[in-house]
Scaffold this motif. Structure first.
Motif, PDB file in Angstrom:
ATOM      1  N   LEU A   1       0.830  -1.203   0.000  1.00 35.64           N
ATOM      2  CA  LEU A   1       0.000   0.000   0.000  1.00 35.64           C
ATOM      3  C   LEU A   1       0.865   1.255   0.000  1.00 35.64           C
ATOM      4  O   LEU A   1       0.475   2.289  -0.566  1.00 35.64           O
ATOM      5  CB  LEU A   1      -0.942  -0.010   1.199  1.00 35.64           C
ATOM      6  N   ALA A   2       2.040   1.181   0.607  1.00 37.97           N
ATOM      7  CA  ALA A   2       2.975   2.309   0.523  1.00 37.97           C
ATOM      8  C   ALA A   2       3.413   2.525  -0.920  1.00 37.97           C
ATOM      9  O   ALA A   2       3.472   3.660  -1.409  1.00 37.97           O
ATOM     10  CB  ALA A   2       4.187   2.060   1.420  1.00 37.97           C
ATOM     11  N   LEU A   3       3.700   1.427  -1.624  1.00 40.05           N
ATOM     12  CA  LEU A   3       4.067   1.547  -3.039  1.00 40.05           C
ATOM     13  C   LEU A   3       2.891   2.059  -3.862  1.00 40.05           C
ATOM     14  O   LEU A   3       3.071   2.851  -4.794  1.00 40.05           O
ATOM     15  CB  LEU A   3       4.540   0.202  -3.577  1.00 40.05           C
ATOM     16  N   ALA A   4       1.680   1.613  -3.537  1.00 30.73           N
ATOM     17  CA  ALA A   4       0.490   2.106  -4.237  1.00 30.73           C
ATOM     18  C   ALA A   4       0.333   3.612  -4.031  1.00 30.73           C
ATOM     19  O   ALA A   4      -0.061   4.343  -4.945  1.00 30.73           O
ATOM     20  CB  ALA A   4      -0.760   1.371  -3.757  1.00 30.73           C
ATOM     21  N   THR A   5       0.646   4.084  -2.824  1.00 38.91           N
ATOM     22  CA  THR A   5       0.579   5.522  -2.559  1.00 38.91           C
ATOM     23  C   THR A   5       1.634   6.270  -3.358  1.00 38.91           C
ATOM     24  O   THR A   5       1.391   7.377  -3.853  1.00 38.91           O
ATOM     25  CB  THR A   5       0.764   5.787  -1.057  1.00 38.91           C
ATOM     26  N   ALA A   6       2.807   5.660  -3.516  1.00 39.55           N
ATOM     27  CA  ALA A   6       3.838   6.272  -4.357  1.00 39.55           C
ATOM     28  C   ALA A   6       3.362   6.362  -5.802  1.00 39.55           C
ATOM     29  O   ALA A   6       3.565   7.384  -6.478  1.00 39.55           O
ATOM     30  CB  ALA A   6       5.133   5.463  -4.266  1.00 39.55           C
TER      31      ALA A   6
ATOM     32  N   THR B   1       3.310  13.387   0.567  1.00 33.57           N
ATOM     33  CA  THR B   1       4.626  12.818   0.288  1.00 33.57           C
ATOM     34  C   THR B   1       5.439  12.670   1.567  1.00 33.57           C
ATOM     35  O   THR B   1       6.152  11.673   1.751  1.00 33.57           O
ATOM     36  CB  THR B   1       5.377  13.691  -0.728  1.00 33.57           C
ATOM     37  N   ALA B   2       5.353  13.651   2.457  1.00 35.41           N
ATOM     38  CA  ALA B   2       6.080  13.560   3.729  1.00 35.41           C
ATOM     39  C   ALA B   2       5.600  12.364   4.552  1.00 35.41           C
ATOM     40  O   ALA B   2       6.403  11.628   5.137  1.00 35.41           O
ATOM     41  CB  ALA B   2       5.904  14.860   4.525  1.00 35.41           C
ATOM     42  N   VAL B   3       4.275  12.167   4.587  1.00 31.76           N
ATOM     43  CA  VAL B   3       3.729  11.005   5.291  1.00 31.76           C
ATOM     44  C   VAL B   3       4.216   9.713   4.651  1.00 31.76           C
ATOM     45  O   VAL B   3       4.596   8.753   5.341  1.00 31.76           O
ATOM     46  CB  VAL B   3       2.184  11.064   5.293  1.00 31.76           C
ATOM     47  N   LEU B   4       4.226   9.687   3.318  1.00 31.69           N
ATOM     48  CA  LEU B   4       4.665   8.479   2.607  1.00 31.69           C
ATOM     49  C   LEU B   4       6.130   8.165   2.887  1.00 31.69           C
ATOM     50  O   LEU B   4       6.497   6.992   3.066  1.00 31.69           O
ATOM     51  CB  LEU B   4       4.447   8.646   1.104  1.00 31.69           C
ATOM     52  N   ILE B   5       6.991   9.178   2.929  1.00 32.30           N
ATOM     53  CA  ILE B   5       8.410   8.943   3.200  1.00 32.30           C
ATOM     54  C   ILE B   5       8.575   8.269   4.570  1.00 32.30           C
ATOM     55  O   ILE B   5       9.345   7.301   4.714  1.00 32.30           O
ATOM     56  CB  ILE B   5       9.196  10.258   3.124  1.00 32.30           C
ATOM     57  N   ALA B   6       7.845   8.753   5.557  1.00 35.73           N
ATOM     58  CA  ALA B   6       7.903   8.120   6.882  1.00 35.73           C
ATOM     59  C   ALA B   6       7.381   6.687   6.825  1.00 35.73           C
ATOM     60  O   ALA B   6       7.935   5.776   7.473  1.00 35.73           O
ATOM     61  CB  ALA B   6       7.089   8.942   7.885  1.00 35.73           C
TER      62      ALA B   6
ATOM     63  N   ALA C   1       9.477   3.167   7.664  1.00 33.86           N
ATOM     64  CA  ALA C   1       9.026   2.267   8.725  1.00 33.86           C
ATOM     65  C   ALA C   1       8.594   0.903   8.221  1.00 33.86           C
ATOM     66  O   ALA C   1       8.705  -0.096   8.952  1.00 33.86           O
ATOM     67  CB  ALA C   1       7.869   2.920   9.486  1.00 33.86           C
ATOM     68  N   SER C   2       8.119   0.813   6.970  1.00 36.14           N
ATOM     69  CA  SER C   2       7.397  -0.392   6.557  1.00 36.14           C
ATOM     70  C   SER C   2       7.973  -1.148   5.369  1.00 36.14           C
ATOM     71  O   SER C   2       7.795  -2.361   5.272  1.00 36.14           O
ATOM     72  CB  SER C   2       5.936  -0.014   6.241  1.00 36.14           C
ATOM     73  N   VAL C   3       8.643  -0.470   4.458  1.00 33.97           N
ATOM     74  CA  VAL C   3       9.049  -1.129   3.207  1.00 33.97           C
ATOM     75  C   VAL C   3      10.430  -1.758   3.370  1.00 33.97           C
ATOM     76  O   VAL C   3      11.393  -1.065   3.714  1.00 33.97           O
ATOM     77  CB  VAL C   3       9.055  -0.123   2.042  1.00 33.97           C
ATOM     78  N   PRO C   4      10.561  -3.064   3.125  1.00 35.62           N
ATOM     79  CA  PRO C   4      11.871  -3.719   3.226  1.00 35.62           C
ATOM     80  C   PRO C   4      12.840  -3.194   2.171  1.00 35.62           C
ATOM     81  O   PRO C   4      12.434  -2.752   1.101  1.00 35.62           O
ATOM     82  CB  PRO C   4      11.550  -5.204   2.966  1.00 35.62           C
ATOM     83  N   ASP C   5      14.119  -3.269   2.493  1.00 35.99           N
ATOM     84  CA  ASP C   5      15.145  -2.841   1.548  1.00 35.99           C
ATOM     85  C   ASP C   5      15.630  -4.044   0.749  1.00 35.99           C
ATOM     86  O   ASP C   5      15.523  -5.181   1.184  1.00 35.99           O
ATOM     87  CB  ASP C   5      16.322  -2.223   2.305  1.00 35.99           C
ATOM     88  N   HIS C   6      16.140  -3.778  -0.462  1.00 33.84           N
ATOM     89  CA  HIS C   6      16.741  -4.824  -1.287  1.00 33.84           C
ATOM     90  C   HIS C   6      17.940  -4.244  -2.017  1.00 33.84           C
ATOM     91  O   HIS C   6      17.987  -3.037  -2.295  1.00 33.84           O
ATOM     92  CB  HIS C   6      15.723  -5.366  -2.306  1.00 33.84           C
ATOM     93  N   PRO C   7      18.911  -5.073  -2.347  1.00 32.14           N
ATOM     94  CA  PRO C   7      20.103  -4.568  -3.034  1.00 32.14           C
ATOM     95  C   PRO C   7      19.821  -4.258  -4.489  1.00 32.14           C
ATOM     96  O   PRO C   7      18.879  -4.776  -5.090  1.00 32.14           O
ATOM     97  CB  PRO C   7      21.100  -5.722  -2.906  1.00 32.14           C
ATOM     98  N   GLY C   8      20.656  -3.410  -5.067  1.00 35.13           N
ATOM     99  CA  GLY C   8      20.610  -3.184  -6.498  1.00 35.13           C
ATOM    100  C   GLY C   8      21.383  -4.268  -7.217  1.00 35.13           C
ATOM    101  O   GLY C   8      21.721  -5.314  -6.655  1.00 35.13           O
ATOM    102  N   ALA C   9      21.701  -4.020  -8.470  1.00 37.07           N
ATOM    103  CA  ALA C   9      22.410  -5.014  -9.275  1.00 37.07           C
ATOM    104  C   ALA C   9      23.906  -4.962  -8.997  1.00 37.07           C
ATOM    105  O   ALA C   9      24.481  -3.891  -8.820  1.00 37.07           O
ATOM    106  CB  ALA C   9      22.154  -4.762 -10.751  1.00 37.07           C
ATOM    107  N   ARG C  10      24.536  -6.135  -8.971  1.00 35.14           N
ATOM    108  CA  ARG C  10      25.992  -6.173  -8.932  1.00 35.14           C
ATOM    109  C   ARG C  10      26.544  -5.623 -10.247  1.00 35.14           C
ATOM    110  O   ARG C  10      25.933  -5.761 -11.296  1.00 35.14           O
ATOM    111  CB  ARG C  10      26.473  -7.615  -8.733  1.00 35.14           C
ATOM    112  N   ARG C  11      27.711  -5.043 -10.176  1.00 32.20           N
ATOM    113  CA  ARG C  11      28.317  -4.458 -11.378  1.00 32.20           C
ATOM    114  C   ARG C  11      28.455  -5.489 -12.491  1.00 32.20           C
ATOM    115  O   ARG C  11      28.233  -5.197 -13.672  1.00 32.20           O
ATOM    116  CB  ARG C  11      29.680  -3.860 -11.042  1.00 32.20           C
ATOM    117  N   SER C  12      28.785  -6.717 -12.113  1.00 34.35           N
ATOM    118  CA  SER C  12      28.970  -7.765 -13.119  1.00 34.35           C
ATOM    119  C   SER C  12      27.669  -8.183 -13.785  1.00 34.35           C
ATOM    120  O   SER C  12      27.672  -8.794 -14.851  1.00 34.35           O
ATOM    121  CB  SER C  12      29.623  -8.999 -12.476  1.00 34.35           C
ATOM    122  N   ASP C  13      26.524  -7.868 -13.152  1.00 31.61           N
ATOM    123  CA  ASP C  13      25.231  -8.274 -13.686  1.00 31.61           C
ATOM    124  C   ASP C  13      24.576  -7.218 -14.557  1.00 31.61           C
ATOM    125  O   ASP C  13      23.571  -7.480 -15.200  1.00 31.61           O
ATOM    126  CB  ASP C  13      24.260  -8.608 -12.542  1.00 31.61           C
TER     127      ASP C  13
END
Length: 416
Positions: free
Chosen positions: A25-30, A186-191, A195-207
């Motif tokens: 829902l946070a992504l939907a708000t974005a 937007t300020a509410v969404l950033i918070a 608080a809620s959205v998990p983080d994930h890595p970007g792409a490795r340089r080799s990929d």
């Protein structure tokens, strides 16, 4: 999207039984914010033009410059930020929206306002190339379609409810208040994201791979062609729907027509979310045929309100799930180059939106509003043919989950 530097197609935490609704829902708000920020000035042009000392036509370029900024920056920025962690990139994009909408709200200079809108468009390019894959990444493979549908629900909500609400606030309290409201949201969404959205890595340089290299992947080109032509067809009619309705004596019903479109779009999103994992091709064909049927009804029976409302409902049922369908198709067809496919999709989407306004204007001047639905029918014919032809790559039904490695081309591709 740019998540292929991981060892699994979905995050281990996403292997549970349920969708993680708060992050989705946070992504939907974005998505809501990106869509509403783009279209909000359209309903406020007289006030904006008067305050900035320009005509309504010049004020209308605030919409155009946003779309153009997204179109020209999505591909290079996606490539430049491929290695960024996903949460950091999402927060950067949302901060860009906050800054741009704040500057728009306080600016008394037309050039400064144009610059702010350009920044907002750049932020949109970052966000759109990120959000679809992020949503898929949060869900187990069997629920990725539903995750995409939840995230993409922000589009019809923004267009059918957000734009009329923003226009009402702008007319009642001033157009600057409408943009201040966007900043506050937007300020509410950033918070919320922190608080809620998990983080994930970007792409490795080799990929990482060149963006345009995705065009050589079977299935990517058909999806991009469908994106360009389908969005162009939709925008020609949507951008001038008030003009079309006014031509047939329904100019005062634009609000209720948009509401019907929005409700039908939400139904479409739900249906697509439930069935997209095994019926992507079928749903893409159904979407094309429903929008074509709506255009045919509007071309033949627009002089009566009942058929018009029926056509608008068909239009919403067909169109609502299209963003989810196309972004899913691009990600799956792209495989390990899904990030590149998504970036090109974002670019072509915005080119089509800008082009829809231009083409619609030419059609209006030369042939009148009655030409809009007929043009939609003409454009949807090649869309239908491409979807039918891309049965092995691009638009496929029944993509079973397998244990194949991410990006191998078998089973579920790496989440993007």
């Amino acid at each position: 999207m740019i998540l292929h530097g991981t060892a699994r197609s979905v995050d281990p935490a996403a292997e549970g039984r349920r969708l993680p609704l708060s992050p989705l829902l946070a992504l939907a708000t974005a998505v809501f914010i990106t869509s509403l920020t783009e279209t909000l000035p359209a309903g406020l042009l007289p006030g904006i033009g008067a305050d900035l000392g320009v005509g309504e036509s010049a004020a209308g370029q605030l919409v155009t410059v946003y779309a153009l900024a997204t179109a020209v920056t999505a591909i290079p920025l996606t490539s430049a930020t491929a290695g960024w962690r996903r949460k950091r990139l999402l927060l950067t994009a949302m901060t860009g929206f906050g800054v741009a909408n704040t500057v728009t709200a306080v600016s008394t200079s037309y050039p400064l306002t144009l610059a702010a809108r350009f920044v907002a468009g750049v932020a949109a390019g970052l966000a759109w190339a990120l959000l679809a894959g992020y949503a898929r990444r949060l869900a187990p493979a069997r629920l990725q379609g539903r995750a995409m549908a939840v995230a993409m629900a922000g589009i019809p909500v923004a267009l059918s409810l957000g734009v009329p609400a923003g226009t009402f606030v702008g007319k009642a309290l001033g157009w600057r208040t409408a943009f201040w409201s966007m900043t506050a949201l937007t300020a509410v969404l950033i918070a919320w994201i922190i608080a809620s959205v998990p983080d994930h890595p970007g792409a490795r340089r080799s990929d990482r791979t060149p963006i345009l290299g995705a065009l050589r992947v079977p299935g990517v080109a058909p999806v991009l062609v469908v994106t360009l032509v389908f969005v162009l067809a939709h925008t020609i009619l949507y951008a001038y729907i008030a003009t079309f309705l006014d031509r047939y004596g329904m100019g005062g019903s634009a609000g209720s027509v948009l509401l019907v479109f929005g409700v039908a779009s939400l139904v479409s999103i739900w249906v697509v979310g439930v069935h997209i994992h095994r019926r992507l091709r079928t749903l893409a064909l159904a979407a094309t045929l429903l929008v074509a049927a709506a255009a045919a009804v509007l071309a033949l029976f627009a002089d009566s309100p009942a058929p018009v409302y029926a056509a608008i409902a068909l239009w919403g049922l067909g169109w609502g799930g299209v963003p989810t369908l196309l972004q899913t198709a691009a990600g799956e067809a792209g495989g390990v180059r899904g990030d590149a496919a998504q970036a090109m999709l974002v670019t072509l989407w915005n080119v089509a939106m800008a082009g829809g306004g231009v083409v619609g204007g030419v059609l209006l001047a030369r042939f009148g509003p009655a030409s809009f639905p007929r043009s939609v029918l003409v454009l949807l014919a090649p869309v239908l043919l491409v979807v039918l032809a891309a049965r092995r790559h691009g638009f496929r039904d029944a993509r079973p989950v397998s244990a194949a490695p991410p990006g191998s081309g078998n089973g579920v591709p790496d989440a993007r």
